[in-house]
Design a protein around this motif. Structure first.
Motif, short mmCIF file in Angstrom:
data_model
loop_
_atom_site.label_atom_id
_atom_site.label_comp_id
_atom_site.label_asym_id
_atom_site.label_seq_id
_atom_site.Cartn_x
_atom_site.Cartn_y
_atom_site.Cartn_z
N ALA A 35 0.83 -1.21 0.00
CA ALA A 35 0.00 0.00 0.00
C ALA A 35 0.87 1.26 0.00
N LEU A 36 1.94 1.25 0.78
CA LEU A 36 2.85 2.40 0.81
C LEU A 36 3.53 2.61 -0.54
N LEU A 37 3.97 1.51 -1.14
CA LEU A 37 4.63 1.61 -2.44
C LEU A 37 3.65 2.06 -3.52
N GLU A 38 2.41 1.56 -3.47
CA GLU A 38 1.40 1.99 -4.43
C GLU A 38 1.08 3.47 -4.26
N ALA A 39 1.04 3.95 -3.02
CA ALA A 39 0.81 5.37 -2.77
C ALA A 39 1.96 6.21 -3.34
N GLU A 40 3.18 5.73 -3.21
CA GLU A 40 4.33 6.43 -3.77
C GLU A 40 4.28 6.43 -5.29
N ILE A 41 3.89 5.32 -5.88
CA ILE A 41 3.73 5.26 -7.34
C ILE A 41 2.68 6.26 -7.79
N ALA A 42 1.57 6.34 -7.10
CA ALA A 42 0.51 7.29 -7.45
C ALA A 42 1.03 8.73 -7.33
N ARG A 43 1.81 9.00 -6.31
CA ARG A 43 2.38 10.35 -6.13
C ARG A 43 3.32 10.70 -7.27
N VAL A 44 4.15 9.76 -7.69
CA VAL A 44 5.09 10.00 -8.78
C VAL A 44 4.33 10.19 -10.10
N LYS A 45 3.31 9.36 -10.33
CA LYS A 45 2.52 9.50 -11.55
C LYS A 45 1.79 10.85 -11.60
N ALA A 46 1.28 11.31 -10.45
CA ALA A 46 0.62 12.60 -10.40
C ALA A 46 1.60 13.73 -10.71
N GLN A 47 2.80 13.63 -10.18
CA GLN A 47 3.82 14.64 -10.47
C GLN A 47 4.19 14.61 -11.94
N HIS A 48 4.29 13.42 -12.51
CA HIS A 48 4.60 13.29 -13.94
C HIS A 48 3.50 13.95 -14.78
N ALA A 49 2.24 13.73 -14.41
CA ALA A 49 1.13 14.34 -15.13
C ALA A 49 1.17 15.86 -15.03
N ARG A 50 1.49 16.39 -13.83
CA ARG A 50 1.61 17.85 -13.67
C ARG A 50 2.73 18.39 -14.53
N ALA A 51 3.86 17.68 -14.57
CA ALA A 51 4.98 18.12 -15.38
C ALA A 51 4.63 18.09 -16.87
N ALA A 52 3.90 17.07 -17.29
CA ALA A 52 3.48 16.97 -18.70
C ALA A 52 2.53 18.10 -19.04
N ASP A 53 1.59 18.40 -18.14
CA ASP A 53 0.66 19.51 -18.38
C ASP A 53 1.40 20.84 -18.45
N HIS A 54 2.37 21.01 -17.58
CA HIS A 54 3.18 22.23 -17.58
C HIS A 54 3.94 22.35 -18.90
N ARG A 55 4.50 21.26 -19.36
CA ARG A 55 5.24 21.26 -20.61
C ARG A 55 4.32 21.59 -21.79
N LYS A 56 3.11 21.00 -21.80
CA LYS A 56 2.15 21.29 -22.87
C LYS A 56 1.78 22.77 -22.89
N ALA A 57 1.58 23.33 -21.70
CA ALA A 57 1.24 24.75 -21.61
C ALA A 57 2.39 25.61 -22.12
N ALA A 58 3.60 25.26 -21.75
CA ALA A 58 4.77 26.01 -22.22
C ALA A 58 4.93 25.88 -23.73
N ASP A 59 4.74 24.67 -24.24
CA ASP A 59 4.84 24.46 -25.69
C ASP A 59 3.77 25.26 -26.43
N ALA A 60 2.56 25.33 -25.87
CA ALA A 60 1.48 26.08 -26.50
C ALA A 60 1.80 27.57 -26.50
N LEU A 61 2.43 28.04 -25.45
CA LEU A 61 2.75 29.46 -25.34
C LEU A 61 3.98 29.84 -26.17
N PHE A 62 5.01 29.03 -26.08
CA PHE A 62 6.28 29.38 -26.69
C PHE A 62 6.60 28.56 -27.94
#
Length: 72
Positions: A35-62
């Motif tokens: 359960a702890l490892l799955e929670a950590e995986i979920a945290r990492v995946k959420a951060q990856h999704a935020r980073a991807a969204d940030h990159r998409k926004a930057a690509d759209a702008l610049f």
């Protein structure tokens, strides 16, 4: 910690987890660990999704950076 040490430190943490003897854990403790490892995986995946969204926004702008191997 030097920036060059980060990938090695991450690998060391993964190695430590994979080498830990699990024989002393009860079934309940093993499920808690999962359960702890799955929670950590979920945290990492959420951060990856935020980073991807940030990159998409930057690509759209610049605009997207040129892909390697393509003329820019």
């Amino acid at each position: 910690m030097d920036q060059d040490d980060l990938p090695r430190a991450r690998q060391d943490a993964a190695d430590q987890l994979s080498k830990e003897d699990l024989d002393s854990y009860s079934q309940e403790e093993l499920l808690e660990r999962v359960a702890l490892l799955e929670a950590e995986i979920a945290r990492v995946k959420a951060q990856h999704a935020r980073a991807a969204d940030h990159r998409k926004a930057a690509d759209a702008l610049f605009g997207s950076p040129p892909q390697s191997g393509q003329a820019g």
